[in-house]
Design a protein around this motif. Structure first.
Motif, short mmCIF file in Angstrom:
data_model
loop_
_atom_site.label_atom_id
_atom_site.label_comp_id
_atom_site.label_asym_id
_atom_site.label_seq_id
_atom_site.Cartn_x
_atom_site.Cartn_y
_atom_site.Cartn_z
N PRO A 18 0.81 -1.22 0.00
CA PRO A 18 0.00 0.00 0.00
C PRO A 18 0.85 1.27 0.00
CG PRO A 18 0.12 -0.88 2.21
CD PRO A 18 0.85 -1.84 1.32
N PHE A 19 2.10 1.19 -0.44
CA PHE A 19 3.00 2.34 -0.47
C PHE A 19 3.89 2.24 -1.70
CE2 PHE A 19 4.26 -0.86 2.68
CZ PHE A 19 5.36 -1.41 2.04
N LYS A 20 4.45 3.38 -2.11
CA LYS A 20 5.39 3.43 -3.23
C LYS A 20 6.71 2.78 -2.80
CE LYS A 20 5.54 7.20 -5.60
NZ LYS A 20 5.79 8.56 -6.15
N VAL A 21 7.39 2.12 -3.76
CA VAL A 21 8.67 1.48 -3.50
C VAL A 21 9.67 1.90 -4.58
CG1 VAL A 21 9.90 -0.74 -3.37
CG2 VAL A 21 7.63 -0.53 -2.40
N VAL A 22 10.90 2.13 -4.16
CA VAL A 22 12.00 2.35 -5.09
C VAL A 22 13.00 1.24 -4.86
CG1 VAL A 22 13.86 3.89 -5.82
CG2 VAL A 22 11.66 4.86 -5.10
N PHE A 23 13.37 0.54 -5.93
CA PHE A 23 14.42 -0.48 -5.86
C PHE A 23 15.69 0.14 -6.39
CE2 PHE A 23 10.50 -2.96 -6.60
CZ PHE A 23 10.55 -3.79 -5.48
N TYR A 24 16.78 0.01 -5.64
CA TYR A 24 18.09 0.47 -6.12
C TYR A 24 19.00 -0.75 -6.19
CZ TYR A 24 22.43 2.89 -6.84
OH TYR A 24 23.61 3.30 -7.39
N ILE A 25 19.45 -1.09 -7.39
CA ILE A 25 20.22 -2.30 -7.62
C ILE A 25 21.68 -2.06 -7.26
CG2 ILE A 25 20.79 -4.12 -9.27
CD1 ILE A 25 17.68 -3.60 -8.69
N LEU A 26 22.21 -2.91 -6.39
CA LEU A 26 23.60 -2.81 -5.95
C LEU A 26 24.54 -3.72 -6.72
CD1 LEU A 26 22.94 -2.85 -2.10
CD2 LEU A 26 23.56 -0.85 -3.49
N GLU A 27 24.10 -4.97 -6.94
CA GLU A 27 25.00 -5.97 -7.51
C GLU A 27 24.19 -7.10 -8.14
OE1 GLU A 27 28.38 -9.09 -5.78
OE2 GLU A 27 27.36 -7.75 -4.41
N GLY A 28 24.70 -7.67 -9.22
CA GLY A 28 24.11 -8.86 -9.80
C GLY A 28 23.15 -8.58 -10.94
N GLU A 29 22.51 -9.67 -11.39
CA GLU A 29 21.58 -9.62 -12.52
C GLU A 29 20.20 -10.05 -12.06
OE1 GLU A 29 23.32 -11.36 -16.28
OE2 GLU A 29 24.55 -12.30 -14.72
N GLY A 30 19.20 -9.27 -12.42
CA GLY A 30 17.86 -9.61 -11.99
C GLY A 30 16.80 -9.16 -12.97
N CYS B 172 25.06 -13.65 -6.33
CA CYS B 172 24.03 -12.93 -5.57
C CYS B 172 23.48 -11.73 -6.35
CB CYS B 172 24.56 -12.52 -4.21
SG CYS B 172 25.84 -11.28 -4.26
N PHE B 173 22.26 -11.38 -6.02
CA PHE B 173 21.56 -10.22 -6.57
C PHE B 173 21.18 -9.37 -5.36
CE2 PHE B 173 17.22 -8.73 -8.29
CZ PHE B 173 17.77 -7.64 -8.93
N ARG B 174 21.89 -8.25 -5.19
CA ARG B 174 21.70 -7.41 -4.01
C ARG B 174 21.07 -6.08 -4.42
NH1 ARG B 174 25.49 -5.55 -0.65
NH2 ARG B 174 26.81 -4.94 -2.39
N LEU B 175 20.11 -5.64 -3.59
CA LEU B 175 19.45 -4.38 -3.87
C LEU B 175 18.94 -3.76 -2.58
CD1 LEU B 175 15.84 -5.01 -4.84
CD2 LEU B 175 17.43 -6.91 -4.95
N LEU B 176 18.66 -2.47 -2.66
CA LEU B 176 17.99 -1.76 -1.59
C LEU B 176 16.53 -1.60 -1.99
CD1 LEU B 176 20.53 1.07 -0.73
CD2 LEU B 176 20.19 -1.11 0.45
#
Length: 101
Positions: free
Chosen positions: A46-58, A92-96
């Motif tokens: 029920p809220f906006k999300v921002v994904f910030y990709i740090l490492e890997g492939e996704g 690994c696939f790392r993100l915030l």
């Protein structure tokens, strides 16, 4: 000043390698690490999300589209939109995950 180390951060309450790096009444930042072939199923929030990709492939998918994501990319998803993530690489696939509450 308050600091949070990844290794001592609070674990998220679901079965993924996620740690709460910051949280207050307006925003929450989660460090998410998906191992090879691991995925986060389609779901809504029920809220906006921002994904910030740090490492890997996704791949980030919604009901309407699917995109390949890469390090140093930010993706904004509006509240109520179904979204999911999957690791398509061998490492690994790392993100915030930044939740705008």
């Amino acid at each position: 000043m308050k600091t949070t180390l990844l290794e001592t951060a609070e674990k998220v309450p679901f079965d993924l390698d996620g740690k709460k790096m910051f949280s207050n009444e307006k925003v929450e930042i989660i460090h998410l690490n998906l191992s090879a072939t691991e995925k986060l199923e389609l779901h809504t929030n029920p809220f906006k999300v921002v994904f910030y990709i740090l490492e890997g492939e996704g791949v980030l998918e919604t009901e309407d589209e699917q995109i390949t994501v890469e390090p140093d990319m930010a993706i904004e998803i509006e509240a109520g939109v179904k979204r999911g993530l999957k690791n398509i690489g061998a490492s690994c696939f790392r993100l915030l995950v930044i939740k705008l509450l």
